[in-house]
Design a protein around this motif. Structure first.
Motif, mmCIF file in Angstrom:
data_model
loop_
_atom_site.group_PDB
_atom_site.id
_atom_site.type_symbol
_atom_site.label_atom_id
_atom_site.label_comp_id
_atom_site.label_asym_id
_atom_site.label_seq_id
_atom_site.Cartn_x
_atom_site.Cartn_y
_atom_site.Cartn_z
ATOM 1 N N PRO A 44 0.801 -1.230 0.000
ATOM 2 C CA PRO A 44 0.000 0.000 0.000
ATOM 3 C C PRO A 44 0.832 1.279 0.000
ATOM 4 O O PRO A 44 0.312 2.354 -0.267
ATOM 5 N N MET A 45 2.140 1.170 0.308
ATOM 6 C CA MET A 45 3.018 2.344 0.322
ATOM 7 C C MET A 45 4.213 2.080 -0.587
ATOM 8 O O MET A 45 5.163 1.410 -0.196
ATOM 9 N N THR A 46 4.146 2.605 -1.792
ATOM 10 C CA THR A 46 5.235 2.353 -2.744
ATOM 11 C C THR A 46 6.490 3.157 -2.423
ATOM 12 O O THR A 46 7.569 2.830 -2.894
ATOM 13 N N GLN A 47 6.344 4.214 -1.609
ATOM 14 C CA GLN A 47 7.499 5.010 -1.176
ATOM 15 C C GLN A 47 7.490 5.097 0.361
ATOM 16 O O GLN A 47 7.245 6.156 0.936
ATOM 17 N N PRO A 48 7.785 3.984 1.029
ATOM 18 C CA PRO A 48 7.673 3.950 2.491
ATOM 19 C C PRO A 48 8.630 4.876 3.224
ATOM 20 O O PRO A 48 8.388 5.226 4.375
ATOM 21 N N LEU A 49 9.722 5.302 2.568
ATOM 22 C CA LEU A 49 10.685 6.175 3.237
ATOM 23 C C LEU A 49 10.450 7.654 2.941
ATOM 24 O O LEU A 49 11.205 8.510 3.391
ATOM 25 N N ALA A 50 9.394 7.960 2.190
ATOM 26 C CA ALA A 50 9.050 9.354 1.924
ATOM 27 C C ALA A 50 8.610 10.022 3.227
ATOM 28 O O ALA A 50 8.060 9.376 4.120
ATOM 29 N N VAL A 58 8.330 4.756 11.730
ATOM 30 C CA VAL A 58 9.059 4.864 13.000
ATOM 31 C C VAL A 58 8.371 4.061 14.107
ATOM 32 O O VAL A 58 7.178 3.774 14.036
ATOM 33 N N GLY A 59 9.169 3.713 15.110
ATOM 34 C CA GLY A 59 8.652 2.937 16.233
ATOM 35 C C GLY A 59 9.406 1.631 16.386
ATOM 36 O O GLY A 59 10.455 1.415 15.766
ATOM 37 N N ASP A 60 8.865 0.749 17.221
ATOM 38 C CA ASP A 60 9.488 -0.547 17.488
ATOM 39 C C ASP A 60 8.847 -1.638 16.649
ATOM 40 O O ASP A 60 7.612 -1.735 16.584
ATOM 41 N N TRP A 61 9.700 -2.464 16.040
ATOM 42 C CA TRP A 61 9.246 -3.552 15.185
ATOM 43 C C TRP A 61 9.926 -4.852 15.621
ATOM 44 O O TRP A 61 11.148 -4.901 15.712
ATOM 45 N N GLN A 62 9.144 -5.886 15.859
ATOM 46 C CA GLN A 62 9.714 -7.176 16.231
ATOM 47 C C GLN A 62 9.938 -8.016 14.979
ATOM 48 O O GLN A 62 9.062 -8.129 14.111
ATOM 49 N N LEU A 63 11.128 -8.618 14.885
ATOM 50 C CA LEU A 63 11.429 -9.506 13.768
ATOM 51 C C LEU A 63 10.778 -10.861 14.023
ATOM 52 O O LEU A 63 10.999 -11.474 15.063
ATOM 53 N N VAL A 64 9.970 -11.320 13.057
ATOM 54 C CA VAL A 64 9.296 -12.614 13.219
ATOM 55 C C VAL A 64 9.730 -13.638 12.178
ATOM 56 O O VAL A 64 9.449 -14.825 12.310
ATOM 57 N N TYR A 65 10.425 -13.180 11.123
ATOM 58 C CA TYR A 65 10.912 -14.123 10.108
ATOM 59 C C TYR A 65 12.109 -13.521 9.395
ATOM 60 O O TYR A 65 12.122 -12.333 9.064
ATOM 61 N N SER A 178 10.156 -3.223 1.264
ATOM 62 C CA SER A 178 9.327 -3.636 0.130
ATOM 63 C C SER A 178 7.841 -3.720 0.450
ATOM 64 O O SER A 178 7.018 -3.908 -0.447
ATOM 65 N N TYR A 179 7.500 -3.592 1.739
ATOM 66 C CA TYR A 179 6.083 -3.572 2.128
ATOM 67 C C TYR A 179 5.973 -2.845 3.460
ATOM 68 O O TYR A 179 6.784 -3.075 4.372
ATOM 69 N N LEU A 180 4.960 -1.990 3.599
ATOM 70 C CA LEU A 180 4.727 -1.287 4.858
ATOM 71 C C LEU A 180 3.254 -0.956 4.999
ATOM 72 O O LEU A 180 2.643 -0.390 4.095
ATOM 73 N N ASP A 181 2.681 -1.354 6.146
ATOM 74 C CA ASP A 181 1.362 -0.866 6.509
ATOM 75 C C ASP A 181 1.384 -0.569 8.010
ATOM 76 O O ASP A 181 2.464 -0.459 8.598
ATOM 77 N N GLU A 182 0.228 -0.457 8.640
ATOM 78 C CA GLU A 182 0.197 0.007 10.028
ATOM 79 C C GLU A 182 0.825 -0.958 11.030
ATOM 80 O O GLU A 182 1.292 -0.548 12.093
ATOM 81 N N ASP A 183 0.895 -2.251 10.703
ATOM 82 C CA ASP A 183 1.437 -3.197 11.682
ATOM 83 C C ASP A 183 2.375 -4.256 11.103
ATOM 84 O O ASP A 183 2.815 -5.163 11.814
ATOM 85 N N THR A 184 2.696 -4.150 9.830
ATOM 86 C CA THR A 184 3.544 -5.149 9.179
ATOM 87 C C THR A 184 4.558 -4.454 8.275
ATOM 88 O O THR A 184 4.215 -3.489 7.581
ATOM 89 N N ARG A 185 5.768 -4.942 8.313
ATOM 90 C CA ARG A 185 6.830 -4.374 7.456
ATOM 91 C C ARG A 185 7.680 -5.511 6.919
ATOM 92 O O ARG A 185 8.019 -6.449 7.643
#
Length: 199
Positions: A44-50, A58-65, A178-185
């Motif tokens: 849904p966000m083709t330019q996630p670093l814009a 920004v924030g905390d992200w847990q690595l799951v895979y 390559s992918y970013l939404d409100e709870d998954t990256r």
């Protein structure tokens, strides 16, 4: 958005099936990697670093895979094979913040060493976004280690050991969100390794 939800549900179900520990060790599952690619195709966000999207990043992200493990888990897997004693990875996460138009990254891990207790490892660096606002050059400038449960005692914490990386020794690496939404990256390393994070 329904397609995204369905693919995410499928992806997290697949990851849960292989187990928390195995999912971040060097282990690639083609069915998981295929689901990740399908999810990347509906990003849904083709330019996630814009700048407009940084609040979602920004924030905390847990690595799951991690399709081929991480710089922390690959050596742990090798040491476990050699020593025959399991070194447990309790958690790996990444904290992202904006600092002077750059993205500050703090990659952290909690590992448990047999008899020696629990340790927190950290690699601090910055992302310099590329013009496409999807890729970034990443450079780490300091590493830290700290015993937070020394010899297994929860009230025994040793001082943090911080090792700065001299400027001429710092290496840059390409990182693609390559992918970013409100709870998954989802991220891809320079060799194509896949990483799935969740909030």
């Amino acid at each position: 958005m329904t397609a995204n939800r369905d693919l995410k549900a499928q992806l997290f179900s697949q990851i849960e099936t292989i187990g928390k520990e195995r999912s971040i060790l060097p282990f690639s599952d083609t069915s998981i990697d295929d689901t990740i690619r399908r999810l990347e195709n509906v990003n849904p966000m083709t330019q996630p670093l814009a700048s407009d999207n940084l609040s979602s990043l920004v924030g905390d992200w847990q690595l799951v895979y991690a399709s081929n493990g991480t710089v922390v888990t690959r050596p742990i897997a090798e040491m476990t094979n050699v020593l025959g004693t399991a070194i447990k990875v309790n958690k790996i996460w990444q904290s992202l913040a904006v600092l002077d138009e750059k993205i500050k990254a703090d990659n952290q891990a909690l590992i448990e060493l047999p008899l020696l207790g629990e340790y927190k490892l950290s690699a601090e660096g910055v992302w310099q976004p590329e013009p496409d606002q999807q890729a970034a050059m990443v450079m780490f400038d300091a590493f830290t280690a700290q015993a937070i449960k020394f010899l297994g005692q929860s009230d025994w914490t040793l001082p943090e050991l911080k090792i700065p990386v001299l400027e001429f020794l710092r290496n840059e690496a390409l990182w693609i969100t390559s992918y970013l939404d409100e709870d998954t990256r989802i991220g891809r390393g320079k060799t194509g390794n896949l990483f799935v994070f969740c909030r």
